[in-house]
Design an enzyme around this catalytic site. Structure first.
Site, PDB file in Angstrom:
ATOM      1  N   ASP A  38      75.022 -49.026  55.853  1.00 45.42           N
ATOM      2  CA  ASP A  38      74.868 -47.563  55.764  1.00 45.42           C
ATOM      3  C   ASP A  38      75.196 -47.022  54.375  1.00 45.42           C
ATOM      4  O   ASP A  38      75.220 -45.815  54.153  1.00 45.42           O
ATOM      5  CB  ASP A  38      75.740 -46.869  56.821  1.00 45.42           C
ATOM      6  CG  ASP A  38      77.214 -47.153  56.630  1.00 45.42           C
ATOM      7  OD1 ASP A  38      77.575 -47.865  55.676  1.00 45.42           O
ATOM      8  OD2 ASP A  38      78.031 -46.655  57.444  1.00 45.42           O
ATOM      9  N   GLU A  40      78.092 -47.436  52.686  1.00 41.28           N
ATOM     10  CA  GLU A  40      79.520 -47.278  52.383  1.00 41.28           C
ATOM     11  C   GLU A  40      80.049 -48.471  51.607  1.00 41.28           C
ATOM     12  O   GLU A  40      79.602 -49.602  51.808  1.00 41.28           O
ATOM     13  CB  GLU A  40      80.320 -47.141  53.687  1.00 41.28           C
ATOM     14  CG  GLU A  40      80.106 -45.817  54.385  1.00 41.28           C
ATOM     15  CD  GLU A  40      80.856 -45.733  55.709  1.00 41.28           C
ATOM     16  OE1 GLU A  40      81.533 -46.707  56.088  1.00 41.28           O
ATOM     17  OE2 GLU A  40      80.731 -44.687  56.375  1.00 41.28           O
ATOM     18  N   HIS A 130      80.796 -35.262  28.172  1.00 41.89           N
ATOM     19  CA  HIS A 130      79.789 -34.253  27.829  1.00 41.89           C
ATOM     20  C   HIS A 130      80.425 -32.909  27.500  1.00 41.89           C
ATOM     21  O   HIS A 130      80.068 -32.278  26.503  1.00 41.89           O
ATOM     22  CB  HIS A 130      78.772 -34.090  28.970  1.00 41.89           C
ATOM     23  CG  HIS A 130      77.791 -33.020  28.669  1.00 41.89           C
ATOM     24  ND1 HIS A 130      76.796 -33.170  27.728  1.00 41.89           N
ATOM     25  CD2 HIS A 130      77.685 -31.749  29.125  1.00 41.89           C
ATOM     26  CE1 HIS A 130      76.110 -32.047  27.642  1.00 41.89           C
ATOM     27  NE2 HIS A 130      76.630 -31.179  28.474  1.00 41.89           N
ATOM     28  N   ASP A 170      70.039 -30.969  20.115  1.00 45.63           N
ATOM     29  CA  ASP A 170      70.451 -29.594  20.439  1.00 45.63           C
ATOM     30  C   ASP A 170      71.596 -29.153  19.544  1.00 45.63           C
ATOM     31  O   ASP A 170      72.267 -29.975  18.904  1.00 45.63           O
ATOM     32  CB  ASP A 170      70.837 -29.469  21.925  1.00 45.63           C
ATOM     33  CG  ASP A 170      71.850 -30.502  22.348  1.00 45.63           C
ATOM     34  OD1 ASP A 170      72.846 -30.695  21.631  1.00 45.63           O
ATOM     35  OD2 ASP A 170      71.656 -31.149  23.400  1.00 45.63           O
ATOM     36  N   LYS A 193      67.337 -26.758  21.343  1.00 45.22           N
ATOM     37  CA  LYS A 193      66.797 -27.172  22.645  1.00 45.22           C
ATOM     38  C   LYS A 193      67.124 -26.112  23.705  1.00 45.22           C
ATOM     39  O   LYS A 193      68.241 -25.617  23.748  1.00 45.22           O
ATOM     40  CB  LYS A 193      67.423 -28.514  23.035  1.00 45.22           C
ATOM     41  CG  LYS A 193      66.925 -29.079  24.345  1.00 45.22           C
ATOM     42  CD  LYS A 193      67.580 -30.423  24.628  1.00 45.22           C
ATOM     43  CE  LYS A 193      68.841 -30.285  25.438  1.00 45.22           C
ATOM     44  NZ  LYS A 193      69.482 -31.554  25.765  1.00 45.22           N
ATOM     45  N   ARG A 195      66.963 -25.641  27.896  1.00 42.12           N
ATOM     46  CA  ARG A 195      66.671 -26.302  29.172  1.00 42.12           C
ATOM     47  C   ARG A 195      66.663 -25.245  30.270  1.00 42.12           C
ATOM     48  O   ARG A 195      67.622 -24.478  30.393  1.00 42.12           O
ATOM     49  CB  ARG A 195      67.719 -27.373  29.483  1.00 42.12           C
ATOM     50  CG  ARG A 195      67.328 -28.230  30.695  1.00 42.12           C
ATOM     51  CD  ARG A 195      68.462 -29.116  31.141  1.00 42.12           C
ATOM     52  NE  ARG A 195      68.777 -30.187  30.217  1.00 42.12           N
ATOM     53  CZ  ARG A 195      68.215 -31.394  30.241  1.00 42.12           C
ATOM     54  NH1 ARG A 195      67.274 -31.662  31.110  1.00 42.12           N
ATOM     55  NH2 ARG A 195      68.595 -32.320  29.384  1.00 42.12           N
ATOM     56  N   ASP A 222      72.746 -38.456  20.581  1.00 39.79           N
ATOM     57  CA  ASP A 222      73.154 -37.596  21.704  1.00 39.79           C
ATOM     58  C   ASP A 222      74.352 -38.231  22.399  1.00 39.79           C
ATOM     59  O   ASP A 222      74.592 -39.426  22.253  1.00 39.79           O
ATOM     60  CB  ASP A 222      72.000 -37.435  22.707  1.00 39.79           C
ATOM     61  CG  ASP A 222      71.950 -36.023  23.290  1.00 39.79           C
ATOM     62  OD1 ASP A 222      73.004 -35.362  23.313  1.00 39.79           O
ATOM     63  OD2 ASP A 222      70.870 -35.604  23.728  1.00 39.79           O
TER      64      ASP A 222
HETATM   65  C1  R5P Z   1      72.802 -32.132  27.045  1.00 42.90           C
HETATM   66  O1  R5P Z   1      73.210 -31.167  26.441  1.00 42.90           O
HETATM   67  C2  R5P Z   1      73.208 -33.531  26.686  1.00 42.90           C
HETATM   68  O2  R5P Z   1      73.865 -33.591  25.468  1.00 42.90           O
HETATM   69  C3  R5P Z   1      72.018 -34.438  26.693  1.00 42.90           C
HETATM   70  O3  R5P Z   1      71.133 -34.017  25.688  1.00 42.90           O
HETATM   71  C4  R5P Z   1      71.304 -34.397  28.009  1.00 42.90           C
HETATM   72  O4  R5P Z   1      72.211 -34.521  29.064  1.00 42.90           O
HETATM   73  C5  R5P Z   1      70.259 -35.480  28.084  1.00 42.90           C
HETATM   74  O5  R5P Z   1      69.604 -35.365  29.295  1.00 42.90           O
HETATM   75  P1  R5P Z   1      68.098 -35.785  29.424  1.00 42.90           P
HETATM   76  O6  R5P Z   1      67.970 -37.184  28.906  1.00 42.90           O
HETATM   77  O7  R5P Z   1      67.840 -35.681  30.894  1.00 42.90           O
HETATM   78  O8  R5P Z   1      67.285 -34.825  28.637  1.00 42.90           O
END
Ligand code: R5P
Length: 305
Positions: A38, A40, A130, A170, A193, A195, A222
Site C-alpha cells: 500500500d 507505507e 530554497h 530569476d 522570471k 511564474r 539555480d
Molecule cells: C525558484 O525560484 C527556484 O529557484 C527554481 O528556479 C525553481 O524551483 C525551478 O523549478 P522548475 O525547474 O520547475 O522551473
C-alpha cells in the site's frame, strides 16, 4: 575520530551517509527499509547507544515518503535515548511553501518544522534551502550551508568554460550568481522570471542584458531544477543572443518527469548538481562540506561539556 557518534544511513542518502561516516570515522548504522504494497514504509534499525546521532536523509521526491522515513529514524534514535539527534536533510522538501501565497493555502513549512521537532530533532542541517526564511519556523538550531563554492570549483576545474558568464534565471538567485561569478572571476546577469501561481507557467520577461553573452559559455545557476521549466525558458530567451555552450548547474537536481530531455533539447550541454539528489548529474559530493560543519558542531559541544 568520532566513535561516540552514530550516522544513520537514511534510505534516500545511503552513499552520502556512508561517506560522512567515513570522513568522521564514526559508527555507520544501516537501515532496513521495507515498502508495503500500500506504499507505507517500514524502518528497522539496530538500537543506538550513542548520545549523538546524525540522521542523513535528503527529502527529494518522493518527498512525503522520504520525510516520513526521516521522522521514523529520528524517533527511533530519540526513543533509544539519544539526547543529540541531528537531522541532515540536504534537500529540504516543502521549503517553497513557506507562506500563504494564495488565499487558503496551507503553509507546509510551518507544519513540517513542527513534525521534525516533535520526534526529537535537536538540530537541522540543510544545504542551499530554497527559502532561508522558512527556517524561522523552527525553534531548534538550524544551519543552512552553501554548496556554491563546491559547484564553482567543479565548473572551474572540470568544465573549464570559455569566457563564462553566470546567469540566474530569476532575480531571487542574483546573490548566488554574484558569488559564483566572483569565484570564477567573471560577470553575471539575472533574468526576470515570472511564474504564474496557479498554473506554474514560467515566463522570462523581455529585459536588456547588462553584459554581452555573444560567443560566451553560459552557466545557468539555480538552487534547484524541478520541472526544468525555468532552465528551458531561460535557454529560449538567451539563445537569441548567440551564446556558445550552455551549462545548467544547481544544488538540487530533482528533474521531474522528462525534465532532462527538455533541458537537453533546449540546448544545455551538461547538467551538474550535488549528490543531495543521487543520480547521473550528481557530480559534486557534499560529504566533505557537511562533515566540516558536523565536526565544528560536535567539537563545540564537547568543548562546552
Ligand atoms: C525558484 O525560484 C527556484 O529557484 C527554481 O528556479 C525553481 O524551483 C525551478 O523549478 P522548475 O525547474 O520547475 O522551473
Amino acid at each position: 575520530m568520532y566513535k561516540d557518534v552514530s550516522i544513520i544511513a537514511g534510505p534516500s542518502s545511503l552513499d552520502l551517509a556512508t561517506a560522512i561516516a567515513k570522513h568522521l570515522d564514526a559508527e555507520l548504522v544501516p537501515v532496513d527499509l521495507r515498502i508495503f504494497p500500500d506504499g507505507e514504509s517500514k524502518i528497522k534499525m539496530r538500537r543506538v547507544d550513542n548520545d549523538y546521532c546524525i540522521v542523513v536523509q535528503s527529502t527529494y521526491p518522493p518527498t512525503d515518503r522520504h520525510l516520513l522515513q526521516a521522522l521514523m529514524m529520528i524517533k527511533r534514535c530519540s526513543e533509544d535515548g539519544a539526547a543529540n539527534v541531528c537531522a541532515v536533510m540536504p534537500y529540504m522538501a516543502y521549503s517553497r511553501q513557506d507562506r500563504e501565497f494564495l488565499d487558503g493555502e496551507v503553509v507546509s513549512m510551518a507544519l513540517v518544522s513542527k513534525l521534525i521537532e516533535t520526534v526529537g530533532t535537536r538540530r537541522l542541517i540543510t544545504v542551499d534551502i530554497h527559502s532561508p526564511a522558512s527556517l524561522s519556523y523552527f525553534m531548534i538550531d538550524t544551519q543552512n550551508i552553501s554548496a556554491v563554492g563546491l559547484l564553482a570549483d567543479y565548473a572551474a576545474v572540470k568544465i573549464k568554460p570559455n569566457a563564462p558568464i553566470v546567469v540566474s534565471p530569476d532575480l531571487g538567485g542574483a546573490k548566488r550568481a554574484v558569488k559564483f561569478a566572483r569565484m570564477l572571476g567573471t560577470d553575471m546577469v539575472a533574468l526576470k522570471k515570472i511564474r504564474d501561481k496557479d498554473t506554474a507557467e514560467v515566463i522570462i520577461e523581455e529585459t536588456e542584458l547588462n553584459s554581452s553573452v555573444v560567443g560566451r559559455d553560459l552557466i545557468l545557476l539555480d538552487d534547484m531544477i524541478s520541472t526544468g521549466e525555468s532552465i528551458v525558458e531561460a535557454c529560449r530567451f538567451l539563445r537569441r543572443y548567440k551564446p556558445n555552450k550552455i551549462y545548467a548547474i544547481c544544488t538540487h537536481a530533482l528533474l521531474i518527469g522528462d525534465a532532462t530531455t527538455r533541458i537537453k533539447a533546449a540546448g544545455v550541454e551538461e547538467i551538474i548538481s550535488t549528490n543531495s539528489v543521487p543520480g547521473i548529474n550528481a557530480k559534486v559530493d557534499l560529504a566533505p562540506l557537511i562533515t566540516t560543519k558536523l565536526k565544528a558542531i560536535i567539537d563545540t559541544k564537547k568543548h562546552l561539556r
